[in-house]
Design an enzyme around this catalytic site. Structure first.
Site, PDB file in Angstrom:
ATOM      1  N   ARG A   1      -0.557  -2.074  -6.667  1.00  0.00           N
ATOM      2  CA  ARG A   1      -0.686  -3.199  -5.734  1.00  0.00           C
ATOM      3  C   ARG A   1      -1.631  -4.256  -6.318  1.00  0.00           C
ATOM      4  NH1 ARG A   1      -1.089  -4.821  -0.108  1.00  0.00           N
ATOM      5  NH2 ARG A   1      -3.255  -5.202   0.541  1.00  0.00           N
TER       6      ARG A   1
ATOM      7  N   HIS B   1      -3.879  -9.382   3.649  1.00  0.00           N
ATOM      8  CA  HIS B   1      -5.334  -9.428   3.768  1.00  0.00           C
ATOM      9  C   HIS B   1      -5.713 -10.282   4.976  1.00  0.00           C
ATOM     10  CE1 HIS B   1      -6.091  -8.542  -0.783  1.00  0.00           C
ATOM     11  NE2 HIS B   1      -5.925  -7.445  -0.069  1.00  0.00           N
TER      12      HIS B   1
ATOM     13  N   HIS C   1      -2.718   2.570  -5.792  1.00  0.00           N
ATOM     14  CA  HIS C   1      -3.276   1.301  -5.324  1.00  0.00           C
ATOM     15  C   HIS C   1      -3.431   0.303  -6.466  1.00  0.00           C
ATOM     16  CE1 HIS C   1      -4.714  -0.660  -1.745  1.00  0.00           C
ATOM     17  NE2 HIS C   1      -5.771  -1.135  -2.380  1.00  0.00           N
TER      18      HIS C   1
ATOM     19  N   ARG D   1       0.869  -1.178   0.000  1.00  0.00           N
ATOM     20  CA  ARG D   1       0.000   0.000   0.000  1.00  0.00           C
ATOM     21  C   ARG D   1       0.902   1.224   0.000  1.00  0.00           C
ATOM     22  NH1 ARG D   1      -2.055  -3.547   3.976  1.00  0.00           N
ATOM     23  NH2 ARG D   1      -4.168  -4.330   3.525  1.00  0.00           N
TER      24      ARG D   1
ATOM     25  N   TYR E   1      -9.211 -11.240  -6.833  1.00  0.00           N
ATOM     26  CA  TYR E   1      -8.255 -11.293  -7.936  1.00  0.00           C
ATOM     27  C   TYR E   1      -8.508 -12.486  -8.841  1.00  0.00           C
ATOM     28  CZ  TYR E   1      -5.960  -7.657  -5.334  1.00  0.00           C
ATOM     29  OH  TYR E   1      -5.709  -6.485  -4.684  1.00  0.00           O
TER      30      TYR E   1
END
Length: 306
Positions: free
Chosen positions: A253, A276, A250, A159, A285
């Protein structure tokens, strides 16, 4: 008006969330706004001050009135779902402490909303972004700094706040980096060669002081680099490259995770690398990768060419 006892209870719950669950200050602020907003609505809705007694008697009808009010103000389904989650968390804690039945609140259904899929860049676009960012600044050390930050976002899946929290004590970067992410949770991320090289190039050119406790990436006025500076330089780069507005810090990432998955990485590993808390967050994803695969399939399939 919210009674002092109820305000104290709300603060105690926030302190509990901060200490026990490791919630970040940003999350705590959001919880506070959501719960106090709910309690303020109930005050106006009932026309009386809200204390511990009245809030324990909230009904299903009251909950529907609050949600209808929020939607009428233009609050999105996603934001309302987040607020309802905070209110439920507060009521679950308060009911255990005060001994009342919270079913009316806890049984309230969250509004449905469409999860937004991450918007990653293509591999060549991600590399083009890094290359273009380095051309934006006139001062060589600033150009190297910007390229190093964006390379860390893409190469390590960080991040922006995590990249900017790296200190001089962390340099020269080793093969792994200890990152403190959301909820104050620590994780270890591998550092790829290009990311180390980019940071080394920045360090060779950086002209300022290098105290171990100082944040590594510095602004032109000497203070710690602000995230907005990287956002702005990426805005300039994406316009020059013709990339969409979703090409943000972002997104680098997101690109890291999507490209890693496409190369055969497993979800559990990617979850750990991204920090996460839930695997369901990482599973977004999978949908991105499947959507991309279907686009390729539709373009290549013989029936699509008829």
């Amino acid at each position: 008006m919210i009674s002092p006892a109820l305000r104290d209870a709300a603060q105690a719950w926030l302190d509990h969330a901060r200490a026990l669950r490791g919630a970040s200050e940003k999350t705590i602020d959001a919880y506070r706004a959501d719960v106090l907003g709910f309690l303020s609505f109930m005050t106006l809705h009932h026309g009386e001050a809200q204390g511990l007694g009245p809030v324990s008697r909230v009904t299903v009808s009251d909950m529907r009135a609050w949600m209808a009010h929020e939607r009428s103000r233009g609050v999105s389904a996603r934001s309302l779902a987040r607020a309802l989650s905070a209110v439920k968390g507060f009521y679950r804690w308060l009911s255990d402490r005060e001994g009342f039945e919270p079913t009316a609140v806890l049984s309230t259904r969250s509004p449905k909303f469409q999860n937004k899929l991450p918007r990653p860049l293509a591999v060549d676009a991600a590399q083009a972004m890094i290359d273009r960012v380095e051309l934006q600044a006139t001062a060589p050390w600033v150009a190297a700094r910007d390229a190093a930050v964006v390379t860390l976002l893409y190469g390590c899946g960080l991040r922006i706040s995590e990249a900017l929290s790296i200190t001089f004590a962390d340099t020269p970067l080793a093969d792994t980096l200890r990152i403190r992410g959301k909820g104050n949770k620590e994780r270890i991320v591998p550092v790829i060669g290009p990311a180390r090289d980019a940071v080394d190039a920045y360090l060779r050119l950086y002209p300022g002081p290098r105290e171990p406790q100082m944040q590594l990436f510095r602004g032109v006025r000497g203070g710690a680099l602000n995230a907005r500076a990287i956002q702005k330089v990426m805005e300039q780069a994406r316009m020059q490259l013709g990339l969409p507005a979703s090409a943000t810090p972002h997104a680098m990432r997101h690109s890291f995770a999507t490209h890693l998955l496409g190369a055969g990485g497993d979800l559990r590993t990617i979850q750990e690398l991204l920090g996460h808390a839930s695997l369901s967050t990482t599973q977004a994803y999978t949908a991105v990768d499947t959507a991309r695969l279907m686009e390729v399939y539709d373009a290549a399939h013989p029936k699509a060419k008829r």
